[in-house]
Write an enzyme that holds these catalytic residues in place. Structure first.
Site, PDB file in Angstrom:
ATOM      1  N   GLY A 189       0.817  -1.205   0.000  1.00 25.20           N
ATOM      2  CA  GLY A 189       0.000   0.000   0.000  1.00 25.20           C
ATOM      3  C   GLY A 189       0.852   1.256   0.000  1.00 25.20           C
ATOM      4  O   GLY A 189       1.946   1.298  -0.574  1.00 25.20           O
ATOM      5  N   SER A 190       0.363   2.262   0.680  1.00 20.39           N
ATOM      6  CA  SER A 190       1.000   3.583   0.611  1.00 20.39           C
ATOM      7  C   SER A 190       2.370   3.664   1.273  1.00 20.39           C
ATOM      8  O   SER A 190       3.080   4.646   1.078  1.00 20.39           O
ATOM      9  CB  SER A 190       0.071   4.636   1.228  1.00 20.39           C
ATOM     10  N   THR A 191       2.764   2.648   2.045  1.00 17.96           N
ATOM     11  CA  THR A 191       4.121   2.683   2.601  1.00 17.96           C
ATOM     12  C   THR A 191       5.157   2.617   1.484  1.00 17.96           C
ATOM     13  O   THR A 191       6.288   3.077   1.646  1.00 17.96           O
ATOM     14  CB  THR A 191       4.352   1.528   3.598  1.00 17.96           C
TER      15      THR A 191
END
Length: 485
Positions: A213-215
């Site tokens: 995801g956004s990591t």
């Protein structure tokens, strides 16, 4: 002697010579093979004929041995088995062993040649089992385990300066002591664990790659700064909102429609987790440059050994531009383990230098003398990114915690940086999303810790799943334990 008798005598002599040669070959060249063959019952009898050496945490054993009334005189025992199972693995009289118990089985049972004294060699007796000293910090391990609770997930904490793994938690876990013996109760416990649909035997910290995801936006940001696409985290990007995926009519939007994502700089884009900014950034860079940066962090390396081998984290190479855009926000076919994302955070925290993750500090013999000591090693070619890029990303990650989506990780007295992530799960995002939190903390005295947390199933309603709400508090607990004020 007549001719038939002479022929018979020569034939018998040849048979005797062949038999002697066969026996000599068996006792010489093949002896070690038969001795080490797992199907040879003497191997198992020998292994459990005396107490095994121990696996240590903070100098204290988290394993032990107990006497039995069977042919196998001793069986393995575990202290706080579910807490440390992701670290130790298991050893069972029936079902074999895995992880550290397997990798250092010869040292633990005394058959490692490095443990033998001249007297042992003459008597052919096993030496006393040696010990495996891990890098785990008991306080960090316990903090992560308590914070994960009944959630399905994993967490890894690393010392960025050395690569030492301070905590490695995976839940749900299991108690390896319940099937260490050979009784019917042990067999029943094994069947129960191996039949559990929650897969407690899987070490999710090392062996469960999932969409980050956004990591993953941290990787894309590092690539953009290293490439010179943007010179600073405070330089505005060229990012429309919404962003139409290349060669499609699909419009990519942001979770927070009110977020100032249009042409946002990297700091703001990380603060608000702007999908549009990083999707376009990945396309502008191109998949090859993003992959090159990802590889520097450890992606696509199938031989990351701690020494327990980690599952391979993947940044795909064969993508079109629309797929590249989705990969830039940690979706499409991106896969990462919690260990991998801890490596990303660790490199950022350590000025761009990534240390190889390390779970074992040293090996000792039965008398406590060091047999092998593991020194810190630099991963890859030395630098995952420049010191300037690392400093820029640390600053932006601090903004995420101080003013953005990672506020749940704040710790009084410590400087904390982080990045949240909520990864889609299932066909058309039909499953409960995965919650991620990647972070680091420093205490102002030069001490730092990097943490990555993944919650696969937090038993929360879909609209309540967030990296900050589910994974952030776990990271906070581990960072606070690692750097007590």
């Amino acid at each position: 002697m007549n001719k038939p008798l002479r022929r018979a005598a020569v034939f018998c002599l040849a048979l005797i010579v062949a038999l002697m040669g066969w026996v000599t070959w068996l006792q010489g060249a093949k002896a070690s093979d038969y001795k080490e063959d797992p199907h040879n019952p003497r191997v198992t009898i020998g292994k459990y004929s005396a107490p095994l050496g121990n696996i240590l945490v903070g100098g204290e054993p988290v394993t032990g041995s107990a006497t039995t009334s069977d042919t196998l005189k001793y069986k393995r025992t575990y202290k706080d088995g579910p807490l440390y199972a992701p670290v130790t693995g298991f050893t069972s009289q029936i079902f074999g062993s895995n992880q550290l118990e397997s990798l250092y089985g010869d040292l633990l049972d005394g058959s490692d040649s490095r443990l033998q004294t001249p007297a042992d060699a003459l008597t052919r007796e096993r030496a006393k089992g040696g010990d495996v000293a891990t890098t785990i910090d008991a306080a960090v391990q316990k903090a992560g385990y308590r914070a994960l609770g009944d959630k399905k997930g994993a967490a890894v904490a690393m010392d960025p300066a050395t690569g030492r793994i301070l905590g490695m938690v995976s839940t749900p876990s299991y108690d390896p002591g319940t099937f260490a013996g050979s009784s019917s109760a042990d067999q029943k416990a094994w069947r129960k664990m191996s039949g559990d649909t929650e897969d407690p035997e899987v070490n999710r910290a090392l062996r469960q790659p999932l969409p980050p995801g956004s990591t993953f936006k941290l990787v894309v940001a590092a690539a953009a700064l290293e490439d010179g696409l943007y010179t600073s985290v405070d330089e505005p990007t060229h990012s429309p909102d919404p962003y139409t995926l290349p060669n499609t009519r699909t419009k990519l939007t942001n979770e927070n429609a009110a977020a100032p994502c249009k042409n946002a700089d990297i700091r703001t884009a990380l603060q608000y987790s702007c999908n549009t900014v990083f999707a376009k950034m990945a396309v502008d860079l191109g998949k090859d440059k993003v992959k090159a940066q990802a590889d520097k962090f450890g992606f696509n390396d199938g031989k990351v050994d701690t020494p327990v081998r980690a599952g391979k984290s993947v940044y795909p190479g064969n993508m079109d531009e629309a797929q590249t855009a989705l990969s830039g926000i940690g979706q499409f076919d991106d896969q990462a383990t919690p260990l991998q994302m801890a490596m990303v955070s660790s490199a950022i925290a350590n000025g761009g230098e990534l240390k190889t993750p390390q779970l074992v500090d040293k090996l000792t013999d039965g008398g406590g003398n060091t047999v092998q000591e593991n020194e810190p090693k630099t991963y890859g070619d030395g630098k995952a990114m420049s010191a300037r890029t690392a400093q820029q990303l640390r600053s932006a990650m601090q903004t995420v915690v101080d003013k953005g989506t990672g506020s749940g990780a704040k710790i009084d007295g410590l400087t904390v940086g982080g990045k949240t992530g909520t990864a889609q799960h299932g066909v058309d995002n039909s499953g409960t999303p995965y919650a991620w939190f990647v972070s680091y903390a420093e205490d102002g005295k030069g001490h730092r810790v990097a943490v990555a947390v993944m919650v696969e199933d937090g038993h929360a309603a879909r609209n309540e799943v967030s990296g900050n709400g589910l994974a952030g508090p776990i990271a906070r607990a581990m960072m606070k334990a690692a750097l007590p004020s």
